[in-house]
Every structure is written in C-alpha cells, then in structure tokens.
Design a protein around this motif. Structure first.
Motif, PDB file in Angstrom:
ATOM      1  N   GLN A  43       0.938  -1.179  -0.082  1.00 48.67           N
ATOM      2  CA  GLN A  43      -0.033  -0.013   0.010  1.00 48.67           C
ATOM      3  C   GLN A  43       0.832   1.204  -0.035  1.00 48.67           C
ATOM      4  O   GLN A  43       1.913   1.248   0.549  1.00 48.67           O
ATOM      5  CB  GLN A  43      -0.889  -0.086   1.114  1.00 48.67           C
ATOM      6  CG  GLN A  43      -2.035  -1.113   1.381  1.00 48.67           C
ATOM      7  CD  GLN A  43      -2.881  -0.886   0.475  1.00 48.67           C
ATOM      8  OE1 GLN A  43      -3.488   0.286  -0.083  1.00 48.67           O
ATOM      9  NE2 GLN A  43      -3.420  -2.076  -0.333  1.00 48.67           N
ATOM     10  N   PRO A  44       0.342   2.430  -0.665  1.00 51.66           N
ATOM     11  CA  PRO A  44       1.267   3.622  -0.513  1.00 51.66           C
ATOM     12  C   PRO A  44       0.963   4.333   0.771  1.00 51.66           C
ATOM     13  O   PRO A  44      -0.118   3.988   1.362  1.00 51.66           O
ATOM     14  CB  PRO A  44       0.580   4.256  -1.847  1.00 51.66           C
ATOM     15  CG  PRO A  44      -0.626   3.726  -2.154  1.00 51.66           C
ATOM     16  CD  PRO A  44      -0.766   2.445  -1.580  1.00 51.66           C
ATOM     17  N   THR A  45       2.003   5.088   0.881  1.00 53.70           N
ATOM     18  CA  THR A  45       1.957   5.901   2.219  1.00 53.70           C
ATOM     19  C   THR A  45       1.521   7.450   1.847  1.00 53.70           C
ATOM     20  O   THR A  45       1.726   7.721   0.207  1.00 53.70           O
ATOM     21  CB  THR A  45       3.260   6.189   3.006  1.00 53.70           C
ATOM     22  OG1 THR A  45       4.021   6.624   2.390  1.00 53.70           O
ATOM     23  CG2 THR A  45       3.765   4.612   3.438  1.00 53.70           C
ATOM     24  N   LEU A  46       1.205   8.151   2.746  1.00 50.93           N
ATOM     25  CA  LEU A  46       0.989   9.762   2.399  1.00 50.93           C
ATOM     26  C   LEU A  46       2.111  10.441   1.707  1.00 50.93           C
ATOM     27  O   LEU A  46       1.821  11.444   1.612  1.00 50.93           O
ATOM     28  CB  LEU A  46       0.200  10.171   3.615  1.00 50.93           C
ATOM     29  CG  LEU A  46      -1.143   9.534   3.642  1.00 50.93           C
ATOM     30  CD1 LEU A  46      -1.733  10.575   4.999  1.00 50.93           C
ATOM     31  CD2 LEU A  46      -2.016   9.993   2.717  1.00 50.93           C
ATOM     32  N   PHE A  47       3.284   9.961   2.144  1.00 47.85           N
ATOM     33  CA  PHE A  47       4.693  10.589   1.848  1.00 47.85           C
ATOM     34  C   PHE A  47       5.335  10.111   0.893  1.00 47.85           C
ATOM     35  O   PHE A  47       6.513  10.336   0.680  1.00 47.85           O
ATOM     36  CB  PHE A  47       5.623  10.378   3.104  1.00 47.85           C
ATOM     37  CG  PHE A  47       4.879  11.014   4.566  1.00 47.85           C
ATOM     38  CD1 PHE A  47       4.512  12.297   4.609  1.00 47.85           C
ATOM     39  CD2 PHE A  47       4.203  10.021   5.509  1.00 47.85           C
ATOM     40  CE1 PHE A  47       3.912  12.852   5.623  1.00 47.85           C
ATOM     41  CE2 PHE A  47       3.640  10.392   6.508  1.00 47.85           C
ATOM     42  CZ  PHE A  47       3.502  11.953   6.546  1.00 47.85           C
ATOM     43  N   GLY A  48       4.572   9.250  -0.180  1.00 43.89           N
ATOM     44  CA  GLY A  48       5.276   8.787  -1.357  1.00 43.89           C
ATOM     45  C   GLY A  48       6.083   7.445  -1.334  1.00 43.89           C
ATOM     46  O   GLY A  48       6.740   6.988  -2.199  1.00 43.89           O
TER      47      GLY A  48
END
Length: 97
Positions: A43-48
């Motif tokens: 899953q991607p994080t909010l920080f790239g």
C-alpha cells in the motif's frame, strides 16, 4: 472550452495503486491441529513511500499484523516476493478465490 482540457494530471505516483496483487496463503495440517493464514499486501503511504503490510495468525482469529515501509515500489515488491517465497517453502499454499 471543456474544463477537462484545463486539468493537468499530477505525476505523483505515491497514491496510485500498485501492480502487485495481494498474497493470501494458508497452511493446514489437521493431524497437528494447525490452521494458519498469512497475508501480504503493498500500500502507498501519504509521503510517497510504499508499505508492505503483513498479517498472520490462526484461521478464524483476528491474528497479528506488521507494516514495513520502503522508499519505492520496487523495493516493496521485492520484499513481497521474498516473503511469499519464504512462506511457500514452509508449506503455505495460495488461497484460490
């Protein structure tokens, strides 16, 4: 003039879905009263960055979980494949939906 022509898509890949599919594995042995599950997803994080999410436990329970974050999707995909290979060597098999 259409408003669609004014929209410039963002090239930020952080929030786009990954191409790696989640892995769902089970290991069952009734003679040993063993019924385990193991799940791996990216899953991607909010920080790239990209996180590898793992969950495991006895089938029928909530189980446990762990998240490890990597700098890019290539590293995360490599970690997912390594975990998948490791679990299959230990007797886990893929769940067919």
């Amino acid at each position: 003039m259409s408003l669609d022509r004014l929209f410039v898509p963002d090239d930020n890949l952080a929030m786009k879905p990954t191409e790696a599919n989640p892995v769902h594995l089970i290991h069952m042995n009734p003679e040993l009263n063993m019924a385990r599950f193991y799940g791996i997803d990216i899953q991607p994080t909010l920080f790239g960055e990209m996180s590898v999410l793992r969950s495991w436990g006895r089938i029928g329970t909530k189980g446990r979980g762990m998240m490890v974050t990597y700098e890019d999707s290539a590293q995360a995909a490599e970690a997912l494949l390594k975990l998948d290979k490791q679990k299959r060597r230990r007797g886990y098999v893929a769940v067919t939906d």
